[in-house]
Design a protein around this motif. Sequence first.
Motif, PDB file in Angstrom:
ATOM      1  N   ALA A  72       5.251   8.634   3.305  1.00 17.91           N
ATOM      2  CA  ALA A  72       4.954   9.072   4.672  1.00 17.91           C
ATOM      3  C   ALA A  72       3.468   9.348   4.847  1.00 17.91           C
ATOM      4  O   ALA A  72       2.872   9.002   5.879  1.00 17.91           O
ATOM      5  CB  ALA A  72       5.773  10.321   5.002  1.00 17.91           C
ATOM      6  N   VAL A  73       2.845   9.935   3.846  1.00 23.29           N
ATOM      7  CA  VAL A  73       1.407  10.192   3.912  1.00 23.29           C
ATOM      8  C   VAL A  73       0.637   8.872   3.966  1.00 23.29           C
ATOM      9  O   VAL A  73      -0.289   8.702   4.774  1.00 23.29           O
ATOM     10  CB  VAL A  73       0.958  11.032   2.700  1.00 23.29           C
ATOM     11  CG1 VAL A  73      -0.564  11.129   2.653  1.00 23.29           C
ATOM     12  CG2 VAL A  73       1.575  12.423   2.760  1.00 23.29           C
ATOM     13  N   ALA A  74       1.028   7.916   3.126  1.00 18.40           N
ATOM     14  CA  ALA A  74       0.349   6.622   3.103  1.00 18.40           C
ATOM     15  C   ALA A  74       0.501   5.889   4.426  1.00 18.40           C
ATOM     16  O   ALA A  74      -0.455   5.293   4.939  1.00 18.40           O
ATOM     17  CB  ALA A  74       0.892   5.773   1.960  1.00 18.40           C
ATOM     18  N   ALA A  75       1.698   5.910   4.974  1.00 14.18           N
ATOM     19  CA  ALA A  75       1.922   5.256   6.265  1.00 14.18           C
ATOM     20  C   ALA A  75       1.093   5.923   7.360  1.00 14.18           C
ATOM     21  O   ALA A  75       0.565   5.245   8.257  1.00 14.18           O
ATOM     22  CB  ALA A  75       3.405   5.289   6.617  1.00 14.18           C
ATOM     23  N   GLY A  76       0.959   7.238   7.282  1.00 16.17           N
ATOM     24  CA  GLY A  76       0.129   7.950   8.241  1.00 16.17           C
ATOM     25  C   GLY A  76      -1.317   7.497   8.183  1.00 16.17           C
ATOM     26  O   GLY A  76      -1.985   7.345   9.217  1.00 16.17           O
ATOM     27  N   HIS A  77      -1.816   7.243   6.979  1.00  8.93           N
ATOM     28  CA  HIS A  77      -3.184   6.759   6.825  1.00  8.93           C
ATOM     29  C   HIS A  77      -3.367   5.360   7.405  1.00  8.93           C
ATOM     30  O   HIS A  77      -4.490   4.972   7.749  1.00  8.93           O
ATOM     31  CB  HIS A  77      -3.577   6.763   5.345  1.00  8.93           C
ATOM     32  CG  HIS A  77      -3.759   8.135   4.787  1.00  8.93           C
ATOM     33  ND1 HIS A  77      -3.701   8.417   3.441  1.00  8.93           N
ATOM     34  CD2 HIS A  77      -3.986   9.326   5.402  1.00  8.93           C
ATOM     35  CE1 HIS A  77      -3.890   9.715   3.249  1.00  8.93           C
ATOM     36  NE2 HIS A  77      -4.064  10.286   4.428  1.00  8.93           N
ATOM     37  N   LEU A  78      -2.278   4.610   7.490  1.00  6.36           N
ATOM     38  CA  LEU A  78      -2.331   3.284   8.113  1.00  6.36           C
ATOM     39  C   LEU A  78      -2.171   3.357   9.632  1.00  6.36           C
ATOM     40  O   LEU A  78      -2.158   2.331  10.302  1.00  6.36           O
ATOM     41  CB  LEU A  78      -1.243   2.381   7.522  1.00  6.36           C
ATOM     42  CG  LEU A  78      -1.420   1.971   6.056  1.00  6.36           C
ATOM     43  CD1 LEU A  78      -0.193   1.205   5.563  1.00  6.36           C
ATOM     44  CD2 LEU A  78      -2.679   1.140   5.863  1.00  6.36           C
ATOM     45  N   GLY A  79      -2.008   4.557  10.157  1.00  7.25           N
ATOM     46  CA  GLY A  79      -1.921   4.734  11.602  1.00  7.25           C
ATOM     47  C   GLY A  79      -0.522   4.896  12.148  1.00  7.25           C
ATOM     48  O   GLY A  79      -0.332   4.956  13.373  1.00  7.25           O
ATOM     49  N   TYR A  80       0.481   4.983  11.281  1.00  5.19           N
ATOM     50  CA  TYR A  80       1.861   5.091  11.725  1.00  5.19           C
ATOM     51  C   TYR A  80       2.303   6.550  11.846  1.00  5.19           C
ATOM     52  O   TYR A  80       1.899   7.409  11.061  1.00  5.19           O
ATOM     53  CB  TYR A  80       2.803   4.410  10.733  1.00  5.19           C
ATOM     54  CG  TYR A  80       2.722   2.910  10.691  1.00  5.19           C
ATOM     55  CD1 TYR A  80       3.415   2.131  11.612  1.00  5.19           C
ATOM     56  CD2 TYR A  80       1.959   2.260   9.719  1.00  5.19           C
ATOM     57  CE1 TYR A  80       3.358   0.745  11.562  1.00  5.19           C
ATOM     58  CE2 TYR A  80       1.893   0.876   9.663  1.00  5.19           C
ATOM     59  CZ  TYR A  80       2.593   0.124  10.592  1.00  5.19           C
ATOM     60  OH  TYR A  80       2.534  -1.251  10.540  1.00  5.19           O
TER      61      TYR A  80
ATOM     62  N   VAL B 194       0.832  -1.201   0.000  1.00  9.46           N
ATOM     63  CA  VAL B 194       0.000   0.000   0.000  1.00  9.46           C
ATOM     64  C   VAL B 194       0.871   1.257   0.000  1.00  9.46           C
ATOM     65  O   VAL B 194       0.644   2.201  -0.776  1.00  9.46           O
ATOM     66  CB  VAL B 194      -0.939  -0.003   1.226  1.00  9.46           C
ATOM     67  CG1 VAL B 194      -1.599   1.365   1.399  1.00  9.46           C
ATOM     68  CG2 VAL B 194      -2.003  -1.085   1.081  1.00  9.46           C
ATOM     69  N   ILE B 195       1.875   1.273   0.848  1.00 12.32           N
ATOM     70  CA  ILE B 195       2.761   2.442   0.936  1.00 12.32           C
ATOM     71  C   ILE B 195       3.532   2.629  -0.363  1.00 12.32           C
ATOM     72  O   ILE B 195       3.658   3.747  -0.886  1.00 12.32           O
ATOM     73  CB  ILE B 195       3.719   2.286   2.131  1.00 12.32           C
ATOM     74  CG1 ILE B 195       2.923   2.287   3.448  1.00 12.32           C
ATOM     75  CG2 ILE B 195       4.768   3.395   2.136  1.00 12.32           C
ATOM     76  CD1 ILE B 195       3.744   1.884   4.658  1.00 12.32           C
TER      77      ILE B 195
ATOM     78  N   LEU C  42       9.503   4.009   9.715  1.00 11.57           N
ATOM     79  CA  LEU C  42      10.661   4.790   9.275  1.00 11.57           C
ATOM     80  C   LEU C  42      10.748   4.726   7.758  1.00 11.57           C
ATOM     81  O   LEU C  42      10.580   3.659   7.154  1.00 11.57           O
ATOM     82  CB  LEU C  42      11.940   4.237   9.898  1.00 11.57           C
ATOM     83  CG  LEU C  42      11.951   4.085  11.419  1.00 11.57           C
ATOM     84  CD1 LEU C  42      13.287   3.524  11.871  1.00 11.57           C
ATOM     85  CD2 LEU C  42      11.659   5.417  12.095  1.00 11.57           C
ATOM     86  N   ILE C  43      11.025   5.847   7.137  1.00 15.55           N
ATOM     87  CA  ILE C  43      11.042   5.929   5.678  1.00 15.55           C
ATOM     88  C   ILE C  43      12.359   6.524   5.209  1.00 15.55           C
ATOM     89  O   ILE C  43      12.867   7.484   5.786  1.00 15.55           O
ATOM     90  CB  ILE C  43       9.866   6.778   5.171  1.00 15.55           C
ATOM     91  CG1 ILE C  43       8.536   6.063   5.481  1.00 15.55           C
ATOM     92  CG2 ILE C  43       9.973   7.061   3.671  1.00 15.55           C
ATOM     93  CD1 ILE C  43       7.322   6.900   5.217  1.00 15.55           C
ATOM     94  N   GLY C  44      12.896   5.941   4.179  1.00 17.11           N
ATOM     95  CA  GLY C  44      14.102   6.464   3.552  1.00 17.11           C
ATOM     96  C   GLY C  44      14.059   6.205   2.065  1.00 17.11           C
ATOM     97  O   GLY C  44      13.210   5.460   1.559  1.00 17.11           O
ATOM     98  N   ALA C  45      14.966   6.822   1.340  1.00 18.38           N
ATOM     99  CA  ALA C  45      15.088   6.595  -0.100  1.00 18.38           C
ATOM    100  C   ALA C  45      16.546   6.724  -0.477  1.00 18.38           C
ATOM    101  O   ALA C  45      17.342   7.330   0.241  1.00 18.38           O
ATOM    102  CB  ALA C  45      14.228   7.585  -0.880  1.00 18.38           C
ATOM    103  N   GLY C  46      16.908   6.173  -1.607  1.00 22.67           N
ATOM    104  CA  GLY C  46      18.285   6.241  -2.065  1.00 22.67           C
ATOM    105  C   GLY C  46      18.545   5.231  -3.148  1.00 22.67           C
ATOM    106  O   GLY C  46      17.618   4.749  -3.811  1.00 22.67           O
ATOM    107  N   GLU C  47      19.805   4.895  -3.306  1.00 26.86           N
ATOM    108  CA  GLU C  47      20.175   3.873  -4.290  1.00 26.86           C
ATOM    109  C   GLU C  47      21.521   3.291  -3.901  1.00 26.86           C
ATOM    110  O   GLU C  47      22.516   4.006  -3.817  1.00 26.86           O
ATOM    111  CB  GLU C  47      20.236   4.440  -5.701  1.00 26.86           C
ATOM    112  CG  GLU C  47      20.505   3.373  -6.748  1.00 26.86           C
ATOM    113  CD  GLU C  47      20.198   3.854  -8.153  1.00 26.86           C
ATOM    114  OE1 GLU C  47      19.046   4.296  -8.365  1.00 26.86           O
ATOM    115  OE2 GLU C  47      21.091   3.800  -9.011  1.00 26.86           O
TER     116      GLU C  47
END
Length: 437
Positions: free
Chosen positions: A279-287, A12-13, A327-332
């Motif tokens: 982050a928005v999606a995770a917030g909707h899941l209650g995180y 979902v996220i 916790l959310i991150g991005a990179g390569e």
Amino acid sequence: MDIERAMAEASVIFRTAVRAADPEVLVRNTIHLHGSSLTIGARSHPLPSDARLLVIGIGKAAVRMGRGAMAALGARVDGGLLVTKRGSDDPVERVGKLEVVRGGHPIPDATSEAAGVRILRLVRDLQPRDLVLMLISGGASAVVEAPAAGLSLREIAAATEVLLRAGADIRMLNAVRRRLSRIKGGRLAREIAPARVANLIISDVLGNPLPIIASGPTVADEQPGLDPVEVAASLGVWGELSAELRAVLVAARAGDQPPRNVLDSLVLADAATAARAAAVAAGHLGYTAPVLATDFTGEARELARFWAAVARHARQPGGPFRSPVCLIGAGETTVTVRGRGIGGRNTEMAVAAAAAIEGVEGLAIASLATDGDDGLTDAAGGVVVGSTVARARAAGIDPAAALDENDTARFLAASGGLLVTGATGTNVNDLYLALLP
């Protein structure tokens, strides 16, 4: 957290993050026709009725970007070409006036060269009043190629493979191969001249350095500190390159004159775009969903150990975040290939993370490629929990052996954590999650 819940929530996220980087929507909302002017972002450019308007899209998001351009510009477009990755889930052959062709990836092949030749023919004999709208996304460096004089496609493909296996990241890889091409390193912009060119970009390179994204076909080739000869030498592969290729790289050190006909270069989406949406999606899941960083790099298995340590710290009583937290991150990351298995940087990170959280309850880690295509796999990446290693061992697969052989996709498939989404139509690096319900 069990693997089924972790897979569902990570999916979902992930899908929300990908939608935020939807190339079709972003392009459609960025360009507008107003009489005899074309508005790109906040700037307008003259487009007389007798001027030609061409649209050229290159990269994994070319088709979706092309759809956005045609929705915005319609009949005003005189023609163009979209070049995407061969094997794409989208079988479309045309987008309005734009023909769709496919090139090889991650190693350029004969179809890549054919696409490069077609683009060079398309922009031949343009006039100063004409305008070329370039739609650029990740993967373009491979799907389109036109070797520099004295080089063959076989030499470029071999060099690409050598650099990838040596662990070259995208900056190192493109620092070398953009010097080997008639298209990369600003050379396509010079072929388009005296016509004007405007770039709309979906970035798959951290920090959005324009000369690196797609090897910078229509921007100035300026990248201090990454000399192609020094890059190849630092990776220990200089001696593996052909003599002809080495000669071209040495000669290319002098550089070219920057193109003067570039109107705009707008980055429409990048890794930060995906992380914010996640982050928005995770917030909707209650995180509670803090974005820790959007520029993670390094060896995949090393980042996995770091990410697991951060996640384990966050779940301790009195930790820095209110529970539940994602916790959310991005990179390569990169992978130094030592084995003969099937995997990618995200499956590698997921398996290394599984080993680091073995037996830990209430924690899931995901590492996912936003294009849905991780390395040599047909998956976006992997999701792991504390029981993942036990599940894999029950299927006869050891995590250490899987990492040694870079056979990480099979490990995740056996443990129920291989996330297959299909091609997403966009490409903004990788997304990292740590779910602590």
